[in-house]
Design an enzyme around this catalytic site. Structure first.
Site, PDB file in Angstrom:
ATOM      1  N   ALA A 166       0.836  -1.207   0.000  1.00 24.42           N
ATOM      2  CA  ALA A 166       0.000   0.000   0.000  1.00 24.42           C
ATOM      3  C   ALA A 166       0.866   1.251   0.000  1.00 24.42           C
ATOM      4  CB  ALA A 166      -0.940  -0.008   1.199  1.00 24.42           C
ATOM      5  N   ASP A 167       1.883   1.276   0.835  1.00 30.79           N
ATOM      6  CA  ASP A 167       2.788   2.431   0.860  1.00 30.79           C
ATOM      7  C   ASP A 167       3.406   2.667  -0.511  1.00 30.79           C
ATOM      8  OD1 ASP A 167       2.512   3.272   3.508  1.00 30.79           O
ATOM      9  OD2 ASP A 167       3.994   1.843   4.235  1.00 30.79           O
ATOM     10  N   ARG A 168       3.877   1.586  -1.140  1.00 33.44           N
ATOM     11  CA  ARG A 168       4.570   1.737  -2.423  1.00 33.44           C
ATOM     12  C   ARG A 168       3.611   2.153  -3.533  1.00 33.44           C
ATOM     13  NH1 ARG A 168       9.918   1.735  -0.728  1.00 33.44           N
ATOM     14  NH2 ARG A 168      10.297  -0.063   0.619  1.00 33.44           N
TER      15      ARG A 168
END
Length: 400
Positions: A166-168
């Protein structure tokens, strides 16, 4: 001269999502000034590391940047950010909006200082909804977007993808949104606030595959793309390991059956006769294919798939991926000399530009390593920099 040469970015983000976005911008040629708290970005502490504050994950998410350590809770630290922002094209933050407002660094304050500024706020949730003020981390967003549920639908225990996906993904989405705003500014001459929410970004990505029958009103099923949710959609076990292959279209299946000595297929079995038929019987198709794959070695299958022009790759470990012959041939992993960490490996920029090649810039910086240089470039005299240190607003490396 990368494609974003001349773009200046003030990075007020930490951990992974924001820093990943600004690393991409830096790799593309932008000048990125990373503003860290005096304690440093938390990711600096993630092991393994050769020396304190320079963990491997930090090295792989913060290259192509300069670092300045400022205490934004001090008036002096806030004033430095406002002054730096006047000469920047983009300010990126993943601090919650209310906290940015308390610091005096809201969109309203920054746009007053620089009307051309693009203020990119990476947030957990769309700020118009009831979740607006909640904290958000990768695990939570994976769960809310339906990733663990997808594992259940595939006959497994609910799990998170074992990467900060999700962060990436949201970081990459932020790059897209920022560059769209940069293009728009060439027409309007004005900056704007760009808000990129984690929850909505990931939900749109997962449900693009799995909304399925829920797309229709009324729904025609409970959602879910059957092929992706098949319990046998996984690397195939071979006689001596595993292989990743996707026998997908009609041509793939015809050539595959011909190569294994069963040319009468798929015409002889209606389950294999068309793409739609295979999707309708995907669990049976994958289960049968899994049994066939056990009859040969990984090398034999890779050779067969190459001959049949069927997509396939080895199932790599983290270490074996770094020895992949294709990645070796293009120099994807490069060994460089880091000023404090010695020899390290870094990955190349995946995108290729024909006229303005993008490549990693300077290695990830030590905490606050560029503070004096950044401030001098912004017009601060040596005595001004000393005063900031004295006030506790600026931390320089020699204080460690």
């Amino acid at each position: 001269m990368g494609p974003l040469e001349g773009l200046r970015v003030l990075d007020l983000s930490s951990v992974l999502m924001g820093p990943y976005a600004t690393q991409i911008l830096g790799d593309y040629g932008a000048e990125v000034i990373k503003v860290e708290a005096p304690s440093g970005d938390l990711v600096r502490q993630i092991l393994p590391t050769r020396s304190p504050g320079m963990g491997a994950m930090f090295l792989n998410t913060n290259r192509s940047k300069e670092s300045i350590a400022l205490d934004l809770k001090t008036p002096e630290g806030r004033d430095v950010v406002l002054r730096l922002a006047r000469d920047c094209d983009v300010l990126l933050t993943n601090v919650r909006p209310k906290a940015m407002a308390r610091l005096g660094l809201s969109w309203e304050a920054l746009s007053e200082a620089n009307p051309r500024l693009i203020y990119a706020a990476l947030v957990g949730f769309d700020q118009r909804g009831p979740y607006a003020g909640r904290p958000a981390y990768d695990d939570l967003i994976q769960g809310g977007a339906g990733i663990p549920h997808s594992f259940i639908r595939a006959g497994q225990k609910p799990s998170y993808v074992p990467a900060a996906i999700a962060d990436r993904i949201v970081g990459m989405s932020a790059v897209n949104a920022i560059l769209a705003a940069v293009v728009e500014r060439t027409r309007s001459g004005l900056g704007q606030k760009v808000e990129v929410p984690m929850f909505e970004t990931m939900t749109s990505m997962i449900l693009a595959d799995h909304m399925g029958g829920l797309t229709y009103d009324p729904p025609v099923d409970e959602g879910g793309y059957r092929r992706h949710l098949s319990p046998d959609r996984k690397p195939y076990e071979t006689r001596d390991g595993h292989v990743c292959a996707l026998i997908y279209n009609d041509g793939h299946w015809e050539r595959f059956f011909r190569e294994i000595g069963r040319p009468e297929m798929p015409a002889a079995d209606p389950r294999y006769a068309s793409f739609a038929a295979r999707m309708a019987h995907i669990d049976e198709v994958y289960a049968e294919l899994g049994e066939i794959m056990k009859t040969r070695t990984t090398a034999e299958w890779l050779e067969l798939f190459d001959r049949a022009d069927v997509p396939a790759l080895p199932m790599h470990s983290y270490a074996s991926a770094m020895e992949d012959p294709h990645l070796e041939a293009i120099g994807f992993f490069e060994t460089v000399e880091h000023p404090t960490e010695g020899r390290i490996r870094q990955m190349a920029v995946p995108a290729q530009f024909s006229r303005s090649p993008a490549r990693p810039g300077k290695p990830a910086p030590g905490m606050g390593a560029d503070g004096a240089k950044v401030l001098a470039r912004a017009g601060y005299a040596p005595e001004d920099i000393a005063a900031l240190v004295e006030a506790g607003a600026l931390k320089l490396p020699q204080e460690d």
